[in-house]
Scaffold this motif. Sequence first.
Motif, mmCIF file in Angstrom:
data_model
loop_
_atom_site.group_PDB
_atom_site.id
_atom_site.type_symbol
_atom_site.label_atom_id
_atom_site.label_comp_id
_atom_site.label_asym_id
_atom_site.label_seq_id
_atom_site.Cartn_x
_atom_site.Cartn_y
_atom_site.Cartn_z
ATOM 1 N N PRO A 147 3.035 -24.421 106.081
ATOM 2 C CA PRO A 147 4.616 -24.459 105.170
ATOM 3 C C PRO A 147 4.477 -22.762 104.620
ATOM 4 O O PRO A 147 5.285 -22.199 104.595
ATOM 5 C CB PRO A 147 4.431 -24.845 103.898
ATOM 6 N N LEU B 82 -1.011 -11.842 96.475
ATOM 7 C CA LEU B 82 -1.808 -13.746 96.015
ATOM 8 C C LEU B 82 -0.988 -14.643 95.736
ATOM 9 O O LEU B 82 0.596 -14.436 95.643
ATOM 10 C CB LEU B 82 -1.902 -12.603 94.530
ATOM 11 N N GLN C 140 10.401 -17.533 107.258
ATOM 12 C CA GLN C 140 11.784 -17.576 107.767
ATOM 13 C C GLN C 140 12.514 -17.203 105.825
ATOM 14 O O GLN C 140 13.460 -16.967 106.174
ATOM 15 C CB GLN C 140 11.724 -18.758 107.194
ATOM 16 N N SER C 141 11.493 -16.922 104.689
ATOM 17 C CA SER C 141 12.045 -16.075 103.697
ATOM 18 C C SER C 141 12.014 -14.217 103.661
ATOM 19 O O SER C 141 12.848 -14.258 102.931
ATOM 20 C CB SER C 141 11.274 -16.988 102.950
ATOM 21 N N MET D 17 5.397 -20.732 107.745
ATOM 22 C CA MET D 17 6.611 -21.399 107.850
ATOM 23 C C MET D 17 7.280 -20.718 106.597
ATOM 24 O O MET D 17 8.485 -19.440 107.213
ATOM 25 C CB MET D 17 6.908 -22.571 107.877
ATOM 26 N N LEU D 18 7.241 -20.292 105.304
ATOM 27 C CA LEU D 18 7.731 -19.646 103.984
ATOM 28 C C LEU D 18 8.087 -18.093 104.752
ATOM 29 O O LEU D 18 9.169 -17.677 104.571
ATOM 30 C CB LEU D 18 7.301 -19.921 103.288
ATOM 31 N N PRO E 58 0.891 -18.627 94.607
ATOM 32 C CA PRO E 58 2.186 -18.660 95.443
ATOM 33 C C PRO E 58 2.695 -16.857 95.655
ATOM 34 O O PRO E 58 2.431 -16.531 94.934
ATOM 35 C CB PRO E 58 2.604 -19.146 94.342
ATOM 36 N N ILE E 59 3.282 -17.164 96.746
ATOM 37 C CA ILE E 59 3.644 -15.996 97.551
ATOM 38 C C ILE E 59 5.463 -15.594 96.397
ATOM 39 O O ILE E 59 5.730 -16.490 96.040
ATOM 40 C CB ILE E 59 4.177 -16.298 98.649
ATOM 41 N N VAL E 60 5.355 -14.288 96.239
ATOM 42 C CA VAL E 60 6.421 -13.288 95.113
ATOM 43 C C VAL E 60 6.997 -12.687 96.603
ATOM 44 O O VAL E 60 6.547 -11.953 96.869
ATOM 45 C CB VAL E 60 5.854 -13.775 93.876
ATOM 46 N N ARG E 61 8.162 -12.895 96.712
ATOM 47 C CA ARG E 61 8.603 -12.287 98.455
ATOM 48 C C ARG E 61 8.697 -11.161 97.348
ATOM 49 O O ARG E 61 8.689 -9.581 98.347
ATOM 50 C CB ARG E 61 10.115 -12.811 97.996
ATOM 51 N N ALA E 62 9.125 -10.273 96.374
ATOM 52 C CA ALA E 62 8.973 -9.284 96.088
ATOM 53 C C ALA E 62 7.898 -7.893 96.279
ATOM 54 O O ALA E 62 7.439 -7.461 96.970
ATOM 55 C CB ALA E 62 9.515 -8.833 94.441
ATOM 56 N N GLU E 63 7.198 -9.008 95.660
ATOM 57 C CA GLU E 63 5.876 -8.503 96.219
ATOM 58 C C GLU E 63 4.732 -8.005 98.134
ATOM 59 O O GLU E 63 4.787 -6.944 97.841
ATOM 60 C CB GLU E 63 4.333 -9.072 96.026
#
Lengths: 247, 592
Positions: free
Chosen positions: A12, A104, A19-20, A15-16, A106-111
């Motif tokens: 996941p 780190l 895709q994100s 995939m995340l 869980p992933i934070v997109r902004a980072e």
Amino acid sequence: MYKVMLIDDERPTIMLLKQSIDWASLGLEVAGEAGSGIEAINKIDDIQPDIAFVDIRMPFMGGIEFAKLASIRNPDLKIIILTAFDEFEYARQCIGLPICGYILKPIVRAEIYDVLKKVVQSLKEPSREYEESYGSEIEPTAIRRIAQYIEEHYTDSNLNLTAIAQMFGFNPSYLSRRFKTEIGQSFVEHLTECRMKKAMLMAKENEKMFITATAVGIPDPNYFGRCFKKHLGVSYSEYCRKTAVNS
Amino acid sequence: MKPHALENASTHSPHSLKQKTWQFFLMILLFFLVIFSISYGIIIRRVAVENEISESEIALSGISRNLNVSLERYKEMSRLIMLNAQVVDFLRGTGQAGDYNPSTVVDGIFSITNIYNFVDSVYIYHDSGAYVSTGAGVMLIDEELMDTPEWQMRIEAAKGGNVMMINGDGAFAKKTGLPIITMGREVYDIDSQQPIGSLYVNLTPSVFSAAARGMGDTREICFLDTEGNVLSGNTDLAVYYDPAFSQSGFSYQVIKSGTGRQILSAYSREDVPVVLVSLSSVSNTSAQYWEVLWIAIPMIVVMILAIFASGFFISSNIARPIDLLTEAITKTRVEGELKETHLTLPNNEIRNLADSYNSMIRHINRLIDELIEKENSVRKAEMRTLQEQIKPHFLYNSLGTISYLAHESNAPKVHDALETLGSFYRNFLSKGSREIPLRSEIMIVKDYLTLQQLRYGDDAFDVEYQIDEKVLDTLIPKLVLQPLVENSINHGVRLKGEKGIIRIRAFEQDGDVHVSVYDSGVGMSQSRIDDVLAATHADADALSGFGLKGTIERIRYYFNYKATISIKSEMDEYTEIEIVIPKETRRGLDDV
């Protein structure tokens, strides 16, 4: 377009990420993915990525070990560490490796965007002038000798292009190119073929997959499974059943 | 620990100190009594001896004086004889036989001696050698001796005075052997003052007994001549004679015999060749005995009382307090609880002992507390390790997976929310560290507020941030801003029921870092503000709590009570809590 490789044992997460993140907007494309360090090190010669996202905790070969090997293979590779363990011990092990970022979980997109922007910027900068030492001219006989060596030592899980190149004193990239022209298949294809031949023999003996995987030098059974299916078109267990029926 | 074993050990000899003290005092008392009796006996005996000696001296000198007085009378008598007409005629005559009538002379002498006792005989010698004598019994006369110049010189040297002699120094001797005392003198003519003859008066020894009797003393006395021959009195005493006695004056010897002590005393005079010897036993029933005892007995009684008093003093001031202390200590040990003793003890070494014991107990308790605290913190650390390593890992991976599912299912809002939640927890749990940079805390607050806005809806409150980048590295204790913001929502804007504003500010002023949380909520009453700000570190659960009080106390504690926290509020209008971290206590990441 710079090529990105995603390495994580959590499907996941790959995939995340894939895709994100709007990779194209940064001038990037996801060129490959791997579920373990072993798989990654085998694929990296084919994919030749510029950026690699690597999870630190993976079975059979962790992110740190992968980073060490990969950076020998390609000193320009930008490695970004993915970890839920933002702990000092890991940071210490990364000292001296070409790590250009930590993400780190869980992933934070902004980072991720922040890190990627910096990495892309550094890729655009003219890379350092490497003295491309190809080492000595590789004779066809040497290539044959290497092929022979592979056929004899494929069960060693540490066998890879970089290691062989170092052992015989050749530049890995140059060796890779010469190998393909001389043998007709890439180094990894040749190595995998040897391993699969042996695996087929063991499958006929109805050997359990993880034992076969270790025996042929791919201790990651998941990766072995994918390799087997890719090579023979059927999964290991199916192959076992079929051969059992035939006999 | 076995309390019983301890009890047995301590009851082994619980009162030996008291007993020993008493035994010791009784021994001292006994010793004192023995010493007293011995010295009393010695003193009493010496006193009795001295007493007896002085009594003997008085008696003997009295007898001697008495004797002298009677001898004076005989001198008187001899003078009367000399003046007797018949005697004078005899002496003035030629002394030839026929020239005088001896019987008339004897008559003349008798007429005088008649009135005197103890006169044995009288001899009157004419220069020619003729003599007249009185007296009974046979007298042996050594005339040759009397003719010697030495003999005559002694009489002449007295120039008419009396010379005392025993047995006439050998000239006279009674045939019976009884001693006589001779008083010899030269006789002068009254007119011509020329010596015309000599007179010898012999006295019987009874003269001494008479002198002794005159004193009325019953003691045994013996009269001896200078050679130790008995003249009169108790002849048994003659054996004690010593030539040294004839030296004039009083002398004595203490004689120890089977029956007790006896005093041998002797007395002699220069002019009388007689030694008085007496033997008297020392009386043991002297009145002085009792005199001394009457003084000594009250002293002994006082002494015994003093010893009992000091025994009681020691017992009550030392033994009793030690008993009490031991009892208290034993009780403490038996109960198994290390408690200090609170006895009322005199301010002395025993109190010091109790104080030392108490301080030891305090020390032990402190060590035990430290041990417990250490144990607790170890347990806490273990708990934290578990929390940090197991829970977050699983949580993070799950969040990642669910995020992917949300993304797959085309639910971007869910993905956003999950991402925010993941970010919040990541910062919220960050490594379990106690202190984090302000930047991370503000991240936590942002994520928290985003999630709360999702929960209450967009029209619950607006959030404003006024953050100065310069202060973001300042270290603060973790989770101090988030509880303040939570307070603003739950006790501020939510209670108002209309859309509010929450404003987070962080800026620098004169080097101090200001962080404030403002909300346009219902406000706080002054009493509530006072209560919240009055929190102290004595508040047991204040430090661990994440309520407003606990948060304020944690901030104060972290900055060593140098950070100031102020609350400004107007009821129904707003509340603003401001933390000011002074320049000197401010620390950044680089300082760690």
